[in-house]
Scaffold this motif. Structure first.
Motif, short mmCIF file in Angstrom:
data_model
loop_
_atom_site.label_atom_id
_atom_site.label_comp_id
_atom_site.label_asym_id
_atom_site.label_seq_id
_atom_site.Cartn_x
_atom_site.Cartn_y
_atom_site.Cartn_z
N ALA A 68 0.84 -1.20 0.00
CA ALA A 68 0.00 0.00 0.00
C ALA A 68 0.87 1.25 0.00
N LEU A 69 0.59 2.16 -0.92
CA LEU A 69 1.30 3.43 -0.99
C LEU A 69 0.43 4.51 -0.36
N LEU A 70 0.97 5.17 0.64
CA LEU A 70 0.24 6.21 1.37
C LEU A 70 0.72 7.56 0.82
N GLU A 71 -0.18 8.29 0.18
CA GLU A 71 0.22 9.48 -0.57
C GLU A 71 -0.59 10.71 -0.19
N SER A 72 -1.28 10.66 0.94
CA SER A 72 -2.09 11.79 1.38
C SER A 72 -2.05 11.87 2.89
N ALA A 73 -2.49 13.01 3.41
CA ALA A 73 -2.55 13.16 4.86
C ALA A 73 -3.46 12.10 5.48
N LEU A 74 -4.57 11.80 4.83
CA LEU A 74 -5.48 10.80 5.36
C LEU A 74 -4.84 9.42 5.38
N GLY A 75 -4.13 9.07 4.32
CA GLY A 75 -3.45 7.79 4.28
C GLY A 75 -2.43 7.65 5.39
N VAL A 76 -1.64 8.71 5.63
CA VAL A 76 -0.65 8.68 6.70
C VAL A 76 -1.32 8.58 8.06
N GLU A 77 -2.39 9.32 8.25
CA GLU A 77 -3.10 9.30 9.53
C GLU A 77 -3.64 7.91 9.84
N ARG A 78 -3.98 7.14 8.82
CA ARG A 78 -4.53 5.79 9.02
C ARG A 78 -3.49 4.71 8.77
N ALA A 79 -2.22 5.05 8.87
CA ALA A 79 -1.15 4.14 8.47
C ALA A 79 -1.22 2.79 9.17
N TYR A 80 -1.41 2.76 10.47
CA TYR A 80 -1.43 1.48 11.17
C TYR A 80 -2.64 0.65 10.78
N ASP A 81 -3.81 1.28 10.71
CA ASP A 81 -5.02 0.54 10.32
C ASP A 81 -4.86 -0.08 8.94
N ILE A 82 -4.23 0.66 8.04
CA ILE A 82 -3.98 0.13 6.70
C ILE A 82 -2.97 -1.02 6.76
N ALA A 83 -1.95 -0.87 7.60
CA ALA A 83 -0.90 -1.88 7.69
C ALA A 83 -1.40 -3.22 8.21
N VAL A 84 -2.50 -3.22 8.95
CA VAL A 84 -3.05 -4.49 9.47
C VAL A 84 -4.35 -4.86 8.74
N ALA A 85 -4.59 -4.29 7.58
CA ALA A 85 -5.87 -4.46 6.89
C ALA A 85 -6.12 -5.88 6.43
N HIS A 86 -5.07 -6.60 6.02
CA HIS A 86 -5.27 -7.94 5.45
C HIS A 86 -3.94 -8.69 5.47
N PRO A 87 -3.97 -10.02 5.67
CA PRO A 87 -2.71 -10.79 5.67
C PRO A 87 -1.94 -10.71 4.34
N ALA A 88 -2.63 -10.39 3.26
CA ALA A 88 -1.95 -10.29 1.97
C ALA A 88 -1.06 -9.06 1.88
N LEU A 89 -1.26 -8.09 2.76
CA LEU A 89 -0.46 -6.87 2.72
C LEU A 89 0.93 -7.16 3.26
#
Length: 283
Positions: free
Chosen positions: A124-145
Protein backbone atom coordinates in the motif's frame (compact mmCIF):
# COMPACT_ATOMS: atom_id res chain seq x y z
CA UNK A 1 15.94 -28.29 7.05
CA UNK A 2 14.44 -24.80 6.86
CA UNK A 3 15.66 -22.89 3.78
CA UNK A 4 17.45 -19.60 4.46
CA UNK A 5 15.30 -16.52 4.44
CA UNK A 6 15.83 -14.33 1.39
CA UNK A 7 17.37 -10.96 2.25
CA UNK A 8 15.02 -8.00 2.21
CA UNK A 9 15.25 -5.87 -0.94
CA UNK A 10 17.42 -2.78 -0.74
CA UNK A 11 16.81 -1.33 -4.20
CA UNK A 12 13.48 -0.98 -6.00
CA UNK A 13 13.63 0.38 -9.55
CA UNK A 14 10.55 2.01 -11.13
CA UNK A 15 10.10 1.72 -14.90
CA UNK A 16 7.21 2.83 -17.14
CA UNK A 17 5.03 -0.04 -18.31
CA UNK A 18 4.71 1.32 -21.83
CA UNK A 19 8.47 1.10 -22.44
CA UNK A 20 9.22 -2.64 -22.79
CA UNK A 21 12.78 -1.96 -23.87
CA UNK A 22 13.39 0.02 -20.67
CA UNK A 23 11.80 -2.73 -18.59
CA UNK A 24 14.17 -5.25 -20.17
CA UNK A 25 17.17 -3.10 -19.21
CA UNK A 26 15.80 -2.68 -15.69
CA UNK A 27 15.63 -6.44 -15.23
CA UNK A 28 19.38 -6.58 -15.89
CA UNK A 29 20.25 -3.50 -13.79
CA UNK A 30 20.97 -5.30 -10.54
CA UNK A 31 17.93 -3.86 -8.76
CA UNK A 32 16.53 -6.21 -6.13
CA UNK A 33 12.98 -5.52 -7.34
CA UNK A 34 11.70 -3.96 -10.56
CA UNK A 35 8.45 -2.02 -10.26
CA UNK A 36 6.58 -1.71 -13.54
CA UNK A 37 4.46 1.43 -13.30
CA UNK A 38 1.07 1.59 -14.99
CA UNK A 39 0.00 4.73 -13.14
CA UNK A 40 1.82 8.09 -13.09
CA UNK A 41 4.55 7.17 -15.57
CA UNK A 42 2.08 6.24 -18.33
CA UNK A 43 0.00 8.74 -20.30
CA UNK A 44 -3.78 8.10 -20.44
CA UNK A 45 -3.71 7.10 -24.11
CA UNK A 46 -0.95 4.54 -23.41
CA UNK A 47 -2.59 2.73 -20.49
CA UNK A 48 -3.98 -0.18 -22.52
CA UNK A 49 -0.69 -0.72 -24.30
CA UNK A 50 1.27 -0.60 -21.02
CA UNK A 51 -1.07 -3.17 -19.48
CA UNK A 52 -0.76 -5.51 -22.48
CA UNK A 53 3.04 -5.18 -22.59
CA UNK A 54 3.28 -5.89 -18.87
CA UNK A 55 1.01 -8.91 -19.20
CA UNK A 56 3.27 -10.29 -21.92
CA UNK A 57 6.33 -9.74 -19.71
CA UNK A 58 4.72 -11.53 -16.75
CA UNK A 59 3.35 -14.50 -18.69
CA UNK A 60 6.40 -16.35 -17.32
CA UNK A 61 8.56 -15.62 -14.24
CA UNK A 62 11.14 -12.91 -15.01
CA UNK A 63 14.76 -13.11 -13.74
CA UNK A 64 14.11 -10.80 -10.75
CA UNK A 65 10.98 -10.08 -8.70
CA UNK A 66 8.58 -7.76 -10.51
CA UNK A 67 5.95 -5.65 -8.78
CA UNK A 68 3.33 -3.73 -10.73
CA UNK A 69 1.95 -0.41 -9.58
CA UNK A 70 -1.61 -0.40 -10.83
CA UNK A 71 -3.74 2.65 -11.49
CA UNK A 72 -5.61 4.38 -8.67
CA UNK A 73 -8.37 2.13 -7.41
CA UNK A 74 -11.12 4.67 -8.09
CA UNK A 75 -10.36 4.68 -11.83
CA UNK A 76 -11.73 2.32 -14.52
CA UNK A 77 -8.17 1.41 -15.46
CA UNK A 78 -7.58 -0.22 -12.07
CA UNK A 79 -10.19 -2.92 -12.61
CA UNK A 80 -8.65 -3.79 -15.97
CA UNK A 81 -5.19 -3.89 -14.37
CA UNK A 82 -6.30 -6.26 -11.62
CA UNK A 83 -8.26 -8.52 -13.96
CA UNK A 84 -5.41 -8.78 -16.47
CA UNK A 85 -2.45 -9.12 -14.12
CA UNK A 86 -3.71 -11.18 -11.18
CA UNK A 87 -3.60 -14.59 -12.92
CA UNK A 88 -0.06 -14.16 -14.30
CA UNK A 89 2.68 -16.47 -13.02
CA UNK A 90 5.39 -13.84 -13.31
CA UNK A 91 3.72 -11.33 -11.01
CA UNK A 92 5.46 -11.03 -7.62
CA UNK A 93 3.26 -8.35 -6.05
CA UNK A 94 0.85 -5.50 -6.71
CA UNK A 95 1.49 -1.98 -5.48
CA UNK A 96 -1.66 -0.01 -4.72
CA UNK A 97 -1.40 3.78 -5.09
CA UNK A 98 -3.19 6.46 -3.08
CA UNK A 99 -4.53 4.15 -0.39
CA UNK A 100 -6.56 5.94 2.30
CA UNK A 101 -8.44 3.13 4.07
CA UNK A 102 -8.06 -0.52 5.14
CA UNK A 103 -11.19 -1.42 3.15
CA UNK A 104 -9.42 -0.61 -0.12
CA UNK A 105 -6.68 -3.10 0.66
CA UNK A 106 -9.13 -5.78 1.78
CA UNK A 107 -11.22 -5.40 -1.38
CA UNK A 108 -8.19 -5.81 -3.64
CA UNK A 109 -6.98 -8.82 -1.64
CA UNK A 110 -10.35 -10.52 -2.03
CA UNK A 111 -10.60 -9.52 -5.67
CA UNK A 112 -7.18 -10.95 -6.57
CA UNK A 113 -7.10 -14.09 -4.41
CA UNK A 114 -6.73 -17.17 -6.64
CA UNK A 115 -9.42 -19.85 -6.50
CA UNK A 116 -7.04 -22.39 -4.98
CA UNK A 117 -6.41 -20.15 -1.98
CA UNK A 118 -3.75 -17.74 -0.91
CA UNK A 119 -3.45 -14.17 -2.10
CA UNK A 120 -1.21 -12.03 -4.25
CA UNK A 121 1.17 -9.99 -2.07
CA UNK A 122 0.11 -6.36 -1.84
CA UNK A 123 1.93 -3.13 -0.96
CA UNK A 124 0.00 0.00 0.00
CA UNK A 125 1.30 3.43 -0.99
CA UNK A 126 0.24 6.21 1.37
CA UNK A 127 0.22 9.48 -0.57
CA UNK A 128 -2.09 11.79 1.38
CA UNK A 129 -2.55 13.16 4.86
CA UNK A 130 -5.48 10.80 5.36
CA UNK A 131 -3.45 7.79 4.28
CA UNK A 132 -0.65 8.68 6.70
CA UNK A 133 -3.10 9.30 9.53
CA UNK A 134 -4.53 5.79 9.02
CA UNK A 135 -1.15 4.14 8.47
CA UNK A 136 -1.43 1.48 11.17
CA UNK A 137 -5.02 0.54 10.32
CA UNK A 138 -3.98 0.13 6.70
CA UNK A 139 -0.90 -1.88 7.69
CA UNK A 140 -3.05 -4.49 9.47
CA UNK A 141 -5.87 -4.46 6.89
CA UNK A 142 -5.27 -7.94 5.45
CA UNK A 143 -2.71 -10.79 5.67
CA UNK A 144 -1.95 -10.29 1.97
CA UNK A 145 -0.46 -6.87 2.72
CA UNK A 146 3.32 -7.24 2.82
CA UNK A 147 4.38 -3.64 3.17
CA UNK A 148 3.49 0.04 3.24
CA UNK A 149 5.40 3.01 1.85
CA UNK A 150 5.07 6.73 1.30
CA UNK A 151 4.37 8.39 -2.01
CA UNK A 152 6.07 11.66 -1.22
CA UNK A 153 5.34 13.71 -4.33
CA UNK A 154 1.57 13.51 -3.82
CA UNK A 155 1.97 13.89 -0.07
CA UNK A 156 3.95 17.10 -0.47
CA UNK A 157 1.20 18.52 -2.65
CA UNK A 158 -1.50 17.48 -0.19
CA UNK A 159 0.34 19.02 2.76
CA UNK A 160 1.56 22.09 0.93
CA UNK A 161 5.00 21.21 2.30
CA UNK A 162 7.80 23.36 0.97
CA UNK A 163 10.67 22.05 3.10
CA UNK A 164 12.18 18.61 3.47
CA UNK A 165 11.81 18.68 7.25
CA UNK A 166 8.03 18.84 6.88
CA UNK A 167 8.06 15.18 5.86
CA UNK A 168 10.01 13.87 8.85
CA UNK A 169 6.89 13.20 10.91
CA UNK A 170 4.99 11.36 8.13
CA UNK A 171 8.10 9.33 7.42
CA UNK A 172 8.51 8.32 11.05
CA UNK A 173 4.79 7.62 11.29
CA UNK A 174 4.95 5.13 8.41
CA UNK A 175 8.09 3.45 9.78
CA UNK A 176 6.49 3.00 13.20
CA UNK A 177 3.17 1.81 11.75
CA UNK A 178 4.90 -0.81 9.59
CA UNK A 179 6.94 -2.23 12.44
CA UNK A 180 3.99 -2.14 14.86
CA UNK A 181 2.03 -4.20 12.34
CA UNK A 182 4.85 -6.73 12.01
CA UNK A 183 5.72 -5.61 8.49
CA UNK A 184 9.28 -4.98 7.25
CA UNK A 185 10.71 -1.51 7.63
CA UNK A 186 9.50 0.44 4.59
CA UNK A 187 11.68 1.54 1.72
CA UNK A 188 12.19 5.25 1.14
CA UNK A 189 10.30 7.04 -1.57
CA UNK A 190 12.11 8.01 -4.76
CA UNK A 191 14.59 10.89 -4.98
CA UNK A 192 13.29 12.78 -8.03
CA UNK A 193 16.53 14.38 -9.29
CA UNK A 194 18.24 11.44 -10.98
CA UNK A 195 21.46 13.40 -11.62
CA UNK A 196 21.93 14.73 -8.07
CA UNK A 197 23.75 11.74 -6.62
CA UNK A 198 25.20 13.69 -3.70
CA UNK A 199 21.74 14.81 -2.72
CA UNK A 200 20.50 11.24 -3.04
CA UNK A 201 23.29 9.97 -0.78
CA UNK A 202 22.54 12.59 1.87
CA UNK A 203 18.81 11.97 1.70
CA UNK A 204 19.29 8.20 1.90
CA UNK A 205 21.51 8.54 4.96
CA UNK A 206 18.76 10.58 6.57
CA UNK A 207 16.20 7.94 5.65
CA UNK A 208 18.31 5.20 7.15
CA UNK A 209 18.57 7.21 10.37
CA UNK A 210 14.76 7.45 10.46
CA UNK A 211 14.39 3.68 10.21
CA UNK A 212 13.78 3.08 6.50
CA UNK A 213 15.37 0.11 4.79
CA UNK A 214 16.41 0.61 1.18
CA UNK A 215 14.91 2.94 -1.37
CA UNK A 216 12.99 3.18 -4.62
CA UNK A 217 14.83 4.59 -7.63
CA UNK A 218 13.93 6.14 -10.96
CA UNK A 219 17.20 5.44 -12.80
CA UNK A 220 19.83 2.68 -12.59
CA UNK A 221 22.53 5.25 -11.78
CA UNK A 222 20.84 5.75 -8.41
CA UNK A 223 21.12 2.09 -7.38
CA UNK A 224 24.79 2.05 -6.24
CA UNK A 225 24.26 5.20 -4.17
CA UNK A 226 21.26 3.68 -2.40
CA UNK A 227 23.11 0.43 -1.80
CA UNK A 228 26.13 2.20 -0.29
CA UNK A 229 23.90 4.33 1.94
CA UNK A 230 22.24 1.30 3.49
CA UNK A 231 25.21 -1.05 3.80
CA UNK A 232 26.99 -0.62 7.18
CA UNK A 233 30.22 1.35 7.18
CA UNK A 234 33.51 -0.30 8.25
CA UNK A 235 33.26 1.59 11.53
CA UNK A 236 29.76 0.22 12.15
CA UNK A 237 30.93 -3.30 11.38
CA UNK A 238 33.88 -2.94 13.75
CA UNK A 239 31.60 -1.65 16.50
CA UNK A 240 29.15 -4.52 15.99
CA UNK A 241 31.94 -7.10 16.12
CA UNK A 242 33.28 -5.56 19.33
CA UNK A 243 29.80 -5.65 20.83
CA UNK A 244 29.36 -9.34 20.03
CA UNK A 245 32.82 -10.23 21.34
CA UNK A 246 32.04 -8.50 24.62
CA UNK A 247 28.62 -10.15 24.85
CA UNK A 248 30.19 -13.58 24.29
CA UNK A 249 32.91 -13.00 26.87
CA UNK A 250 30.58 -11.69 29.57
CA UNK A 251 26.89 -12.30 28.83
CA UNK A 252 24.37 -9.87 30.26
CA UNK A 253 24.20 -6.10 30.50
CA UNK A 254 27.60 -4.40 30.74
CA UNK A 255 29.53 -1.33 29.65
CA UNK A 256 32.40 -1.30 27.15
CA UNK A 257 35.59 0.65 27.85
CA UNK A 258 34.41 3.45 25.55
CA UNK A 259 31.28 3.92 27.64
CA UNK A 260 28.79 2.14 25.39
CA UNK A 261 26.29 0.02 27.29
CA UNK A 262 25.50 -3.48 26.03
CA UNK A 263 22.16 -5.16 26.61
CA UNK A 264 20.12 -7.70 24.58
CA UNK A 265 18.69 -5.02 22.30
CA UNK A 266 22.17 -3.73 21.47
CA UNK A 267 23.36 -7.28 20.78
CA UNK A 268 20.41 -7.88 18.46
CA UNK A 269 21.21 -4.68 16.58
CA UNK A 270 24.83 -5.79 16.22
CA UNK A 271 23.70 -9.09 14.71
CA UNK A 272 21.52 -7.18 12.21
CA UNK A 273 24.44 -4.95 11.27
CA UNK A 274 26.72 -7.89 10.53
CA UNK A 275 24.02 -9.74 8.60
CA UNK A 276 23.54 -6.68 6.39
CA UNK A 277 27.30 -6.18 6.04
CA UNK A 278 27.62 -9.74 4.70
CA UNK A 279 25.00 -9.13 2.04
CA UNK A 280 26.38 -9.47 -1.53
CA UNK A 281 27.10 -6.09 -3.11
CA UNK A 282 25.57 -5.76 -6.58
CA UNK A 283 26.96 -2.41 -7.71
Amino acid sequence: MTPPTAPLPLTWLYVPGDRPEVVTKALASGADVVIVDLEDAVAPDRKAYARAATAELLSAPPPVPVHVRVNALDTPEAESDLKTLSPLSGLTALRLPKITSPDEVARVAERTAPAEGGAIPLYALLESALGVERAYDIAVAHPALRGIALGEADLRADLGACHERALDWPRSRVVVAARAAGLPSPAQSIYPDTKDLEGLASSSARGRALGFFGRAALHPRQLPVIERAYIPTPQEVESAEETLRAATTAPGAQALPDGRFIDPAVVAAAHRTLTLANRPIKH
